[in-house]
Scaffold this active site. Structure first.
Site, PDB file in Angstrom:
ATOM      1  N   TYR A  50       0.821  -1.208   0.000  1.00  0.00           N
ATOM      2  CA  TYR A  50       0.000   0.000   0.000  1.00  0.00           C
ATOM      3  C   TYR A  50       0.858   1.262   0.000  1.00  0.00           C
ATOM      4  CZ  TYR A  50      -2.927   3.821   1.492  1.00  0.00           C
ATOM      5  OH  TYR A  50      -3.545   5.034   1.554  1.00  0.00           O
ATOM      6  N   ASN A 192       2.203  11.085   6.383  1.00  0.00           N
ATOM      7  CA  ASN A 192       1.312  10.268   7.185  1.00  0.00           C
ATOM      8  C   ASN A 192       1.810  10.273   8.631  1.00  0.00           C
ATOM      9  OD1 ASN A 192      -0.630   8.444   7.974  1.00  0.00           O
ATOM     10  ND2 ASN A 192      -0.278   7.069   6.240  1.00  0.00           N
ATOM     11  N   TYR A 277     -17.986  29.950  46.579  1.00  0.00           N
ATOM     12  CA  TYR A 277     -17.293  28.796  46.008  1.00  0.00           C
ATOM     13  C   TYR A 277     -16.068  29.195  45.194  1.00  0.00           C
ATOM     14  CZ  TYR A 277     -21.331  25.767  47.082  1.00  0.00           C
ATOM     15  OH  TYR A 277     -22.309  25.054  47.695  1.00  0.00           O
ATOM     16  N   ARG A 280     -13.470  29.450  47.827  1.00  0.00           N
ATOM     17  CA  ARG A 280     -13.329  28.303  48.715  1.00  0.00           C
ATOM     18  C   ARG A 280     -13.015  27.005  47.971  1.00  0.00           C
ATOM     19  NH1 ARG A 280     -18.446  25.873  51.420  1.00  0.00           N
ATOM     20  NH2 ARG A 280     -19.287  27.861  50.760  1.00  0.00           N
ATOM     21  N   PHE A 324      -2.040   5.998  12.419  1.00  0.00           N
ATOM     22  CA  PHE A 324      -2.242   7.399  12.045  1.00  0.00           C
ATOM     23  C   PHE A 324      -3.510   7.987  12.653  1.00  0.00           C
ATOM     24  CE2 PHE A 324      -3.738   4.517   8.663  1.00  0.00           C
ATOM     25  CZ  PHE A 324      -5.112   4.695   8.832  1.00  0.00           C
ATOM     26  N   GLU A 409     -11.974   6.064   4.409  1.00  0.00           N
ATOM     27  CA  GLU A 409     -11.578   6.589   5.721  1.00  0.00           C
ATOM     28  C   GLU A 409     -12.851   7.056   6.412  1.00  0.00           C
ATOM     29  OE1 GLU A 409      -8.771   9.419   4.299  1.00  0.00           O
ATOM     30  OE2 GLU A 409      -7.444   7.859   3.526  1.00  0.00           O
TER      31      GLU A 409
END
Length: 499
Positions: A50, A192, A277, A280, A324, A409
């Site tokens: 490939y 890649n 808050y 704290r 990848f 993909e």
């Protein structure tokens, strides 16, 4: 600085980002060359490999003849250089070059040592490929941005050296290089991988780590400005919960407030039993953010050392896989976005507290002669706007997969966008914290002649070195910009350690 491929630490990558020279430990050339030889052996058998003698993506079933193998790699770089948008900043590009060189040097990518050395030469000369920021979905690697990086090696594309823009041949010549004729798989190996996503995420991580420490300084200063209590930071409280980040943040806040005359002045007889808050619960909120950043750091350190192209040459075999796919980077970036958003949210609430006379006991909007003067009224509005923007930017990107390459993909990570947005979020948070530092410094001055703790007074001095006290209304933007510049240089972060 010498890096062992596969074993670099985050501190080393931060140094590379900041411009330190990078060399790879001895012996990597032989390892890299061995993978080239192994690929040549397999290619000689005539089997389909490939991206070496086939097309790419949906075109993987198309065989390419021996006479066209070099053209295949050349066309790959040209066709995939399809990025758009502003260029990646120089520190990120330095990381991209360093990460790619170290990954290829591990010897699973079948790329000649000379090509890897060329990446290192560009980095050494600070000749940085011009890489558009947008165009990657974070799977099949960061194809478009890495193609722009790789174009430079064949004498095409552009680079920048400081403020100078150089055309491809000129850039290579300035680094002492000549254009390469790419061998089988070399173009694919260059474009890649997850190096752009990882570089962006690392830059976001380093910024977030500094901003978290700055947030602790600003938060401690706000506690004293509002005459808040340090009891919520008692180690015994946090030990009972056992959350490591919370314990570490509480210790840092105790250290920042230790020895404050302002705190001692109201230790007895204060009618307030508990603070809001935003004062704290700083250990609980910033501590959770610290734990998220630590988790992201571990993931990104592994990714920075990884081999993420495809196919890979391992033990003489050519194996197709999916390293990848940048899902780990996407998740790390998404969690860092949560931390950046939350640090800004609680900081904005402290700014609102300081400007509210009911909550703070200070003059309204931190200015005397209110009415004639508006003081910090609109500075708090600016902080609110930046906070709202960061909340929107914190929406996860990793869940937004869009299929590409004719559905070959069919699931992608969106890691590049996830990491890219961290830059804007860090910029917004720096602005919010700058406003809090200005407001808290103003608040401290209403308690004079009492002094705060040493580190807080040092922070106050930094603020006052950049912006005068607010006696009467004037343009606030220059003050915010001046303090923000100090925040971005890490001057406040340097005042506190998180053990």
């Amino acid at each position: 600085m010498t890096v062992i491929p596969g074993e670099a630490r985050l501190g080393q990558w931060r140094a590379v980002m900041q411009g330190e020279a990078l060399t790879l430990s001895p012996g990597w050339q032989a390892v890299a060359q061995a993978s080239v030889t192994a690929l040549e052996t397999r290619l000689a058998t005539g089997e389909a490999l490939y991206g070496v003698n086939t097309g790419f993506g949906k075109l993987a079933g198309t065989r390419i003849g021996p006479a066209q193998l070099a053209q295949l790699q050349l066309n790959l770089l040209r066709s995939h250089a399809a990025g758009t948008g502003p260029l990646l900043p120089a520190p990120v590009v330095r990381l991209v070059l360093g990460l790619k060189a170290a990954s290829l040097a591990r010897g699973a990518s079948a790329i000649r040592p000379a090509v890897i050395e060329a990446l290192l030469a560009l980095l050494a000369a600070d000749i940085l490929p011009a890489i558009p920021a947008r165009g990657s979905v974070g799977a099949s690697g960061d194809l478009a941005p890495l193609a722009h990086m790789a174009l430079l090696l064949i004498g095409e594309g552009e680079a920048f050296q400081g403020e100078r823009i150089l055309r491809g041949p000129e850039a290579l010549s300035a680094a002492g290089l000549a254009p390469f004729a790419l061998g089988p798989k070399e173009g694919l190996a260059l474009l890649n991988g997850t190096q752009v996503s990882t570089a962006l995420a690392l830059a976001g991580l380093f910024a977030a780590e500094d901003l978290l420490r700055t947030a602790l300084v600003a938060g401690a200063m706000s506690v004293d400005a509002a005459r808040g209590s340090d009891t919520p930071f008692d180690a015994r409280i946090h030990a009972l919960r056992g959350q490591p980040g919370q314990i570490r943040v509480a210790a840092a806040l105790r250290d920042l407030l230790a020895g404050s005359q302002i705190r001692e002045s109201h230790r007895e007889g204060d009618p307030r039993v508990q603070d809001p808050y935003s004062l704290r619960c700083q250990p609980q909120v910033a501590g959770a953010c610290l734990d998220l950043l630590a988790q992201a750091a571990a993931v990104l350190e592994r990714e920075a050392n990884a081999v993420t192209d495809n196919p890979l040459v391992i033990d003489g075999e050519v194996l197709s896989g999916g390293n990848f796919h940048a899902e780990p980077v996407a998740f790390a970036a998404d969690t860092m976005a949560l931390a950046l958003a939350e640090l800004g949210t609680i900081s904005e609430r402290r700014i609102a507290l300081l400007t509210d006379p009911v909550l703070s006991g200070l003059p309204a909007f931190l200015v005397r002669d209110g009415g004639v003067n508006s003081g910090f009224m609109i500075a708090q509005v600016t902080a609110a706007a930046l906070t709202a923007e960061n909340r929107a930017l914190a929406v996860p990107r990793s869940t937004d997969s869009i299929p590409t390459s004719a559905n070959q993909e069919d699931h992608v990570s969106m890691a590049t966008g996830a990491a890219l947005r961290l830059h804007d979020m860090a910029d917004n948070l720096a602005g919010i914290l700058s406003i809090e530092l200005l407001a808290a410094a103003q608040g401290l001055e209403f308690h004079r002649p009492l002094q705060s703790a040493a580190s807080i007074e040092a922070a106050h001095g930094l603020v006052r070195g950049a912006a005068a006290a607010w006696d009467a209304d004037r343009a606030m933007a220059p003050d915010i910009a001046a303090v923000k510049a100090l925040v971005e240089r890490g001057r406040f972060a340097d005042l506190v350690e998180i053990a």
